[in-house]
Design a protein around this motif. Structure first.
Motif, PDB file in Angstrom:
ATOM      1  N   LEU A 227       0.882  44.815 -33.612  1.00 11.37           N
ATOM      2  CA  LEU A 227       0.382  45.002 -35.096  1.00 11.37           C
ATOM      3  C   LEU A 227      -0.006  46.729 -35.299  1.00 11.37           C
ATOM      4  CD1 LEU A 227      -1.711  42.125 -35.850  1.00 11.37           C
ATOM      5  CD2 LEU A 227       0.630  42.222 -36.338  1.00 11.37           C
ATOM      6  N   HIS A 228      -0.689  47.292 -34.147  1.00  8.59           N
ATOM      7  CA  HIS A 228      -0.844  48.685 -34.502  1.00  8.59           C
ATOM      8  C   HIS A 228       0.383  49.478 -34.067  1.00  8.59           C
ATOM      9  CE1 HIS A 228      -2.475  52.690 -33.642  1.00  8.59           C
ATOM     10  NE2 HIS A 228      -1.808  52.590 -32.458  1.00  8.59           N
ATOM     11  N   ARG A 229       1.405  48.996 -33.526  1.00 10.64           N
ATOM     12  CA  ARG A 229       2.714  49.864 -33.404  1.00 10.64           C
ATOM     13  C   ARG A 229       3.562  49.679 -34.659  1.00 10.64           C
ATOM     14  NH1 ARG A 229       5.514  47.112 -27.958  1.00 10.64           N
ATOM     15  NH2 ARG A 229       6.965  49.132 -28.341  1.00 10.64           N
ATOM     16  N   LEU A 230       3.111  48.495 -35.505  1.00  9.15           N
ATOM     17  CA  LEU A 230       4.098  48.263 -36.723  1.00  9.15           C
ATOM     18  C   LEU A 230       3.493  49.597 -37.711  1.00  9.15           C
ATOM     19  CD1 LEU A 230       4.475  44.419 -37.338  1.00  9.15           C
ATOM     20  CD2 LEU A 230       6.297  46.052 -36.172  1.00  9.15           C
ATOM     21  N   ASP A 331       4.606  53.339 -28.365  1.00  6.43           N
ATOM     22  CA  ASP A 331       4.790  53.361 -29.927  1.00  6.43           C
ATOM     23  C   ASP A 331       6.205  54.292 -30.122  1.00  6.43           C
ATOM     24  OD1 ASP A 331       2.376  52.509 -30.528  1.00  6.43           O
ATOM     25  OD2 ASP A 331       1.495  54.205 -30.857  1.00  6.43           O
ATOM     26  N   ASP A 332       6.389  55.349 -29.236  1.00  6.22           N
ATOM     27  CA  ASP A 332       7.561  56.196 -29.199  1.00  6.22           C
ATOM     28  C   ASP A 332       8.909  55.309 -28.886  1.00  6.22           C
ATOM     29  OD1 ASP A 332       6.094  58.311 -29.763  1.00  6.22           O
ATOM     30  OD2 ASP A 332       5.981  59.127 -27.973  1.00  6.22           O
ATOM     31  N   ALA A 333       8.742  54.396 -27.865  1.00  3.61           N
ATOM     32  CA  ALA A 333       9.871  53.475 -27.640  1.00  3.61           C
ATOM     33  C   ALA A 333      10.295  52.682 -28.619  1.00  3.61           C
ATOM     34  CB  ALA A 333       9.399  52.612 -26.329  1.00  3.61           C
ATOM     35  N   LEU A 334       9.468  52.227 -29.710  1.00  2.03           N
ATOM     36  CA  LEU A 334       9.723  51.396 -30.681  1.00  2.03           C
ATOM     37  C   LEU A 334      10.458  52.140 -31.617  1.00  2.03           C
ATOM     38  CD1 LEU A 334       9.932  48.366 -31.932  1.00  2.03           C
ATOM     39  CD2 LEU A 334       7.562  49.124 -32.833  1.00  2.03           C
TER      40      LEU A 334
END
Length: 411
Positions: A227-230, A331-334
């Motif tokens: 959820l944080h990555r979103l 996060d960068d990968a997403l």
């Protein structure tokens, strides 16, 4: 070339009539088949599976144990569903918290008659009515509770897991809905299961939009890290709208205005695929039909490495990719994966993704299910089955009746 099974009514206790598979006991009477599903949801995840079971076995009786979200008495595929037990209603506590807690395991109604075949579908096996020792018991596991999640009823949860393990040990055959789930069953409970993917097929036609500006993220039972990555993705990609679908394991309030909630239904999700750039799938062991729906609609999927999506998606290392499998949890990968898909639409031709999504078609699932049940029934009755083409039948035996062949297929 697929194998063809030649069936005989008396010798094998089976009749194939069109798309139906009819089983007969040793006395020649039609076998009573019951399907017990833990919970019927209205998000379109399990109802197609149950409809295919009814289509394959016309005399099946349907039962459910935990039916919270579905109105009572509503049939499935024209068949009534008997509710064996409902979850207890929560009781109010007194001022000092001395109120009585309701039982976590609801009392199950008794079977009206013994069943010859019992197919259990769901996640929790402890909530199961007792069956006769002569019955063929089949278990179809769709998911397991995350052991890392602790609730207020820890002791009761541990007891349920123990009963689940005992229930699986008593089953004649165990199937599961993903390879990751196979490993989890073996690792946790030392249970060997066979792979049987659930059906996944688009129920409505998808009309692609001229301009796609939506990214759909699946958040069912998602971790706080996902959820944080979103939130980070919504901040980094201001040109795209991040839409979430499902219910997270814990309450979550998005920090970005670019994140919106999609209606929790299969129709709403499929309609949104027409304007979707990519679908994001979090880590998890349970089969998610939305990953297949996305590819069948021509939408690539970005899946976490430790997820069932990694086995449903062809990554960039494949010759004909249908999505991206993330190599790390950063996060960068997403963000880079979403940007790559948006920049290179030529790598995701619609025809290729649609063809890949058809591997989980409902007709194929029905054929595979009938083949598996047939094998288990013949072993249970200790009856031989002819596995080769052109098996000769004794013409003088009046009870050896040749019926339609059943083509065996597997995923």
């Amino acid at each position: 070339m697929p194998d063809t099974i030649t069936l005989r009514r008396r010798a094998d206790g089976v009749i194939v009539a069109g798309d139906h598979l009819l089983l007969f006991g040793q006395t020649g009477q039609p076998a009573r088949i019951a399907t017990v599903i833990d919970q019927l949801d209205d998000a379109g995840h399990r109802l197609p599976l149950l409809e295919d079971v009814v289509s394959a076995f016309p005399h099946v009786e349907l039962f459910t144990i935990d039916d919270r979200r579905r109105e009572p008495g509503r049939p499935v595929a024209g068949r009534p569903v008997t509710v064996l037990a409902r979850p207890p209603e929560p009781q109010k506590r007194s001022l000092f918290g001395l109120g009585r807690r309701p039982s976590l395991q609801p009392q199950l109604r008794r079977w009206e008659a013994d069943q010859d075949v019992v197919l259990r579908i769901g996640d929790r096996r402890a909530r199961r009515p007792r069956v006769s020792a002569d019955s063929l018991e089949l278990s179809y596991i769709l998911g397991l509770d995350d052991e890392r999640q602790q609730d207020d009823e820890t002791a009761a949860s541990l007891g349920s897991r123990f009963r689940d393990r005992c229930a699986l040990a008593e089953a004649d055959v165990v199937w599961c809905g993903s390879r990751r789930l196979m490993g989890a069953l073996r690792r946790r409970w030392n249970v060997d299961a066979s792979l049987l993917y659930p059906p996944a097929e688009l129920s409505i036609p998808i009309a692609p939009a001229a301009a796609k500006s939506v990214v759909i993220a699946l958040i069912d039972a998602a971790s706080p890290n996902w959820l944080h990555r979103l939130d980070v993705l919504a901040k980094a990609r201001g040109d795209l709208s991040v839409v979430v679908h499902g219910e997270p394991a814990k309450p979550w309030t998005p920090r970005r205005n670019r994140i919106t909630q999609l209606q929790d239904s299969a129709e709403a999700f499929q309609l949104a695929l027409g304007r979707t750039v990519a679908v994001l799938a979090p880590a998890g062991d349970a089969f998610d039909p939305r990953i297949v729906w996305a590819q069948a609609a021509g939408v690539p999927v970005i899946a976490a490495q430790r997820s069932v999506g990694a086995e449903l998606v062809l990554g960039l290392e494949q010759r004909a990719p249908t999505g991206i499998v993330l190599e790390d949890d950063g996060d960068d990968a997403l963000i880079d994966a979403v940007g790559f898909i948006a920049r290179r639409p030529d790598l995701w031709p619609t025809a290729r993704l649609v063809q890949h999504g058809r591997r989980w078609a409902r007709a194929r699932f029905r054929q595979t299910l009938k083949s598996h049940v047939l094998d288990a029934w013949c072993v249970h009755n200790a009856a031989p089955v002819a596995l080769a083409d052109g098996v000769e039948i004794d013409e003088e035996a009046p009870e050896a009746e040749i019926v339609e062949p059943l083509t065996r297929s597997s995923h």
